[in-house]
Design a protein around this motif. Structure first.
Motif, PDB file in Angstrom:
ATOM      1  N   VAL A   3       0.859  -1.179   0.000  1.00 22.20           N
ATOM      2  CA  VAL A   3       0.000   0.000   0.000  1.00 22.20           C
ATOM      3  C   VAL A   3       0.899   1.234   0.000  1.00 22.20           C
ATOM      4  CG1 VAL A   3      -1.798   1.251   1.236  1.00 22.20           C
ATOM      5  CG2 VAL A   3      -1.750  -1.230   1.325  1.00 22.20           C
ATOM      6  N   SER A   4       0.609   2.184  -0.884  1.00 21.04           N
ATOM      7  CA  SER A   4       1.365   3.432  -0.969  1.00 21.04           C
ATOM      8  C   SER A   4       0.401   4.604  -0.916  1.00 21.04           C
ATOM      9  CB  SER A   4       2.176   3.493  -2.266  1.00 21.04           C
ATOM     10  OG  SER A   4       3.107   2.449  -2.316  1.00 21.04           O
ATOM     11  N   MET A   5       0.796   5.631  -0.189  1.00 17.75           N
ATOM     12  CA  MET A   5      -0.015   6.843  -0.073  1.00 17.75           C
ATOM     13  C   MET A   5       0.878   7.970   0.419  1.00 17.75           C
ATOM     14  SD  MET A   5      -2.094   5.749   3.403  1.00 17.75           S
ATOM     15  CE  MET A   5      -2.319   4.061   2.867  1.00 17.75           C
ATOM     16  N   SER A   6       0.374   9.160   0.380  1.00 14.96           N
ATOM     17  CA  SER A   6       1.062  10.300   0.972  1.00 14.96           C
ATOM     18  C   SER A   6       0.449  10.521   2.350  1.00 14.96           C
ATOM     19  CB  SER A   6       0.879  11.545   0.099  1.00 14.96           C
ATOM     20  OG  SER A   6       1.393  12.674   0.769  1.00 14.96           O
ATOM     21  N   ASN A   8       0.784  12.944   5.668  1.00 10.25           N
ATOM     22  CA  ASN A   8       1.347  14.180   6.215  1.00 10.25           C
ATOM     23  C   ASN A   8       2.414  14.762   5.296  1.00 10.25           C
ATOM     24  OD1 ASN A   8      -0.345  13.836   8.422  1.00 10.25           O
ATOM     25  ND2 ASN A   8       1.179  12.640   9.523  1.00 10.25           N
ATOM     26  N   GLY A   9       2.159  14.665   3.998  1.00 12.20           N
ATOM     27  CA  GLY A   9       3.039  15.257   3.006  1.00 12.20           C
ATOM     28  C   GLY A   9       4.228  14.405   2.598  1.00 12.20           C
ATOM     29  N   LYS A  10       4.347  13.197   3.135  1.00 13.06           N
ATOM     30  CA  LYS A  10       5.465  12.317   2.795  1.00 13.06           C
ATOM     31  C   LYS A  10       4.937  11.049   2.127  1.00 13.06           C
ATOM     32  CE  LYS A  10       8.116  13.893   6.723  1.00 13.06           C
ATOM     33  NZ  LYS A  10       8.503  13.596   8.082  1.00 13.06           N
ATOM     34  N   GLN A  11       5.589  10.647   1.074  1.00 16.03           N
ATOM     35  CA  GLN A  11       5.202   9.409   0.395  1.00 16.03           C
ATOM     36  C   GLN A  11       5.620   8.228   1.264  1.00 16.03           C
ATOM     37  OE1 GLN A  11       3.331   9.797  -2.286  1.00 16.03           O
ATOM     38  NE2 GLN A  11       2.982   7.616  -2.394  1.00 16.03           N
ATOM     39  N   VAL A  12       4.686   7.341   1.548  1.00 16.77           N
ATOM     40  CA  VAL A  12       4.964   6.167   2.377  1.00 16.77           C
ATOM     41  C   VAL A  12       4.395   4.929   1.698  1.00 16.77           C
ATOM     42  CG1 VAL A  12       4.939   7.492   4.537  1.00 16.77           C
ATOM     43  CG2 VAL A  12       2.842   6.387   3.748  1.00 16.77           C
ATOM     44  N   SER A  13       4.929   3.795   2.092  1.00 14.42           N
ATOM     45  CA  SER A  13       4.369   2.531   1.628  1.00 14.42           C
ATOM     46  C   SER A  13       4.628   1.490   2.701  1.00 14.42           C
ATOM     47  CB  SER A  13       4.971   2.108   0.294  1.00 14.42           C
ATOM     48  OG  SER A  13       6.360   1.900   0.422  1.00 14.42           O
ATOM     49  N   GLU A  24      -5.370   1.053  11.605  1.00 13.09           N
ATOM     50  CA  GLU A  24      -4.349   0.071  11.989  1.00 13.09           C
ATOM     51  C   GLU A  24      -3.064   0.287  11.201  1.00 13.09           C
ATOM     52  OE1 GLU A  24      -6.639  -3.397  11.036  1.00 13.09           O
ATOM     53  OE2 GLU A  24      -7.411  -3.591  13.075  1.00 13.09           O
ATOM     54  N   PHE A  25      -3.204   0.557   9.912  1.00 14.16           N
ATOM     55  CA  PHE A  25      -2.032   0.815   9.074  1.00 14.16           C
ATOM     56  C   PHE A  25      -1.269   2.031   9.582  1.00 14.16           C
ATOM     57  CE2 PHE A  25       0.025   2.633   5.297  1.00 14.16           C
ATOM     58  CZ  PHE A  25       0.769   1.551   4.859  1.00 14.16           C
ATOM     59  N   LEU A  26      -1.993   3.098   9.879  1.00 14.96           N
ATOM     60  CA  LEU A  26      -1.351   4.321  10.372  1.00 14.96           C
ATOM     61  C   LEU A  26      -0.636   4.075  11.693  1.00 14.96           C
ATOM     62  CD1 LEU A  26      -4.201   6.862   9.560  1.00 14.96           C
ATOM     63  CD2 LEU A  26      -1.996   6.661   8.371  1.00 14.96           C
ATOM     64  N   ARG A  27      -1.308   3.407  12.616  1.00 15.14           N
ATOM     65  CA  ARG A  27      -0.742   3.196  13.952  1.00 15.14           C
ATOM     66  C   ARG A  27       0.370   2.147  13.971  1.00 15.14           C
ATOM     67  NH1 ARG A  27      -3.061   5.085  18.390  1.00 15.14           N
ATOM     68  NH2 ARG A  27      -2.393   3.306  19.624  1.00 15.14           N
ATOM     69  N   TYR A  28       0.118   0.993  13.368  1.00 12.12           N
ATOM     70  CA  TYR A  28       1.019  -0.137  13.560  1.00 12.12           C
ATOM     71  C   TYR A  28       2.053  -0.291  12.452  1.00 12.12           C
ATOM     72  CZ  TYR A  28      -2.701  -0.920  16.881  1.00 12.12           C
ATOM     73  OH  TYR A  28      -3.619  -0.732  17.875  1.00 12.12           O
ATOM     74  N   GLU A  29       1.731   0.123  11.251  1.00 14.44           N
ATOM     75  CA  GLU A  29       2.705   0.030  10.162  1.00 14.44           C
ATOM     76  C   GLU A  29       3.556   1.300  10.091  1.00 14.44           C
ATOM     77  OE1 GLU A  29       4.759  -1.756   7.044  1.00 14.44           O
ATOM     78  OE2 GLU A  29       3.237  -2.705   8.283  1.00 14.44           O
ATOM     79  N   LEU A  30       2.917   2.466  10.302  1.00 22.59           N
ATOM     80  CA  LEU A  30       3.640   3.730  10.170  1.00 22.59           C
ATOM     81  C   LEU A  30       4.033   4.353  11.510  1.00 22.59           C
ATOM     82  CD1 LEU A  30       1.602   5.369   7.258  1.00 22.59           C
ATOM     83  CD2 LEU A  30       3.636   3.896   7.134  1.00 22.59           C
ATOM     84  N   GLY A  31       3.499   3.835  12.614  1.00 15.82           N
ATOM     85  CA  GLY A  31       3.861   4.360  13.935  1.00 15.82           C
ATOM     86  C   GLY A  31       3.243   5.707  14.267  1.00 15.82           C
ATOM     87  N   GLU A  67      -5.038   3.696  -1.131  1.00 16.97           N
ATOM     88  CA  GLU A  67      -3.944   3.597  -2.105  1.00 16.97           C
ATOM     89  C   GLU A  67      -3.914   4.861  -2.963  1.00 16.97           C
ATOM     90  OE1 GLU A  67      -0.820   2.441  -4.382  1.00 16.97           O
ATOM     91  OE2 GLU A  67      -1.555   1.282  -2.660  1.00 16.97           O
ATOM     92  N   GLY A  68      -2.755   5.523  -2.983  1.00 18.14           N
ATOM     93  CA  GLY A  68      -2.571   6.722  -3.795  1.00 18.14           C
ATOM     94  C   GLY A  68      -3.174   7.986  -3.215  1.00 18.14           C
ATOM     95  N   ALA A  69      -3.821   7.887  -2.066  1.00 17.93           N
ATOM     96  CA  ALA A  69      -4.504   9.042  -1.474  1.00 17.93           C
ATOM     97  C   ALA A  69      -3.539   9.943  -0.711  1.00 17.93           C
ATOM     98  CB  ALA A  69      -5.609   8.566  -0.530  1.00 17.93           C
ATOM     99  N   GLN A  70      -4.015  11.133  -0.412  1.00 11.14           N
ATOM    100  CA  GLN A  70      -3.320  12.073   0.461  1.00 11.14           C
ATOM    101  C   GLN A  70      -3.996  11.973   1.822  1.00 11.14           C
ATOM    102  OE1 GLN A  70      -1.407  15.220  -0.616  1.00 11.14           O
ATOM    103  NE2 GLN A  70      -1.027  14.438  -2.650  1.00 11.14           N
ATOM    104  N   VAL A  71      -3.272  11.539   2.821  1.00  4.69           N
ATOM    105  CA  VAL A  71      -3.812  11.347   4.163  1.00  4.69           C
ATOM    106  C   VAL A  71      -3.120  12.326   5.113  1.00  4.69           C
ATOM    107  CG1 VAL A  71      -4.108   9.701   6.064  1.00  4.69           C
ATOM    108  CG2 VAL A  71      -4.261   8.908   3.689  1.00  4.69           C
ATOM    109  N   THR A  72      -3.920  12.977   5.940  1.00  8.52           N
ATOM    110  CA  THR A  72      -3.371  13.844   6.981  1.00  8.52           C
ATOM    111  C   THR A  72      -3.874  13.339   8.317  1.00  8.52           C
ATOM    112  OG1 THR A  72      -3.428  15.749   5.490  1.00  8.52           O
ATOM    113  CG2 THR A  72      -3.152  16.217   7.836  1.00  8.52           C
ATOM    114  N   THR A  73      -2.939  13.161   9.243  1.00 10.65           N
ATOM    115  CA  THR A  73      -3.265  12.754  10.606  1.00 10.65           C
ATOM    116  C   THR A  73      -3.018  13.933  11.534  1.00 10.65           C
ATOM    117  OG1 THR A  73      -1.043  12.003  11.198  1.00 10.65           O
ATOM    118  CG2 THR A  73      -2.482  10.403  10.061  1.00 10.65           C
TER     119      THR A  73
END
Length: 160
Positions: A3-6, A8-13, A24-31, A67-73
């Protein structure tokens, strides 16, 4: 699945099972633990993030749907060392008690103020119906959002 997305302005996967929720992805995969899991049933609003500019309860969305979205936390709201006006107003006006609901409240309020920069108290309360504060701090939460709206309108006028 990859899964890839932006975020908080950074490209992550990262890797996620097809059933993995965005929260869950935000918390456990990306911290990014500022997005809270409160109920797992989309009732409390603690997990609200912005996806492509709109507030979304991230416990109701699969990571693969972003996938491919811009996400802001909540972590992406501050700019460097400067708090977002909503964050500053929550601190100044005691819009938090235990703080558990605060990230979701702030993310929901940011979406409101984007579409309605001058909401009434009633409009703020109505917008926040999907966010629950278990400490019953609603009065100060609403006060903080209205104060942030004033600050943001003043900043917008100054920038013109």
């Amino acid at each position: 699945m990859k899964v890839s997305m932006s975020v908080n302005g950074k490209q992550v996967s990262g890797e996620a099972e097809p059933r993995t929720l965005l929260v869950e992805f935000l918390r456990y995969e990306l911290g990014l633990t500022g997005t809270h899991v409160g109920c797992d049933t989309s009732q409390c609003g603690a997990c609200v993030v912005h996806v492509n500019g709109s507030s979304v309860k991230s416990c109701t969305m699969l990571a693969v749907q972003a996938e491919g979205a811009q996400v802001t936390t909540i972590e992406g709201m501050a700019q460097g060392d400067e708090l977002h006006p909503l964050q500053a107003a929550f601190r100044e006006h005691h819009g938090l008690q235990c703080g558990f609901c605060t990230p979701g409240m702030i993310m929901s309020a940011a979406d409101l103020l984007k579409t309605n920069p001058s909401p009434s108290e009633h409009e703020v309360r109505e917008w926040l119906e999907g966010n629950i504060c278990r400490c019953t701090g609603y009065h100060n939460i609403v006060k903080a959002i209205l104060a942030a709206a004033d600050t943001m309108r003043g900043a917008a006028r100054a920038a013109e």
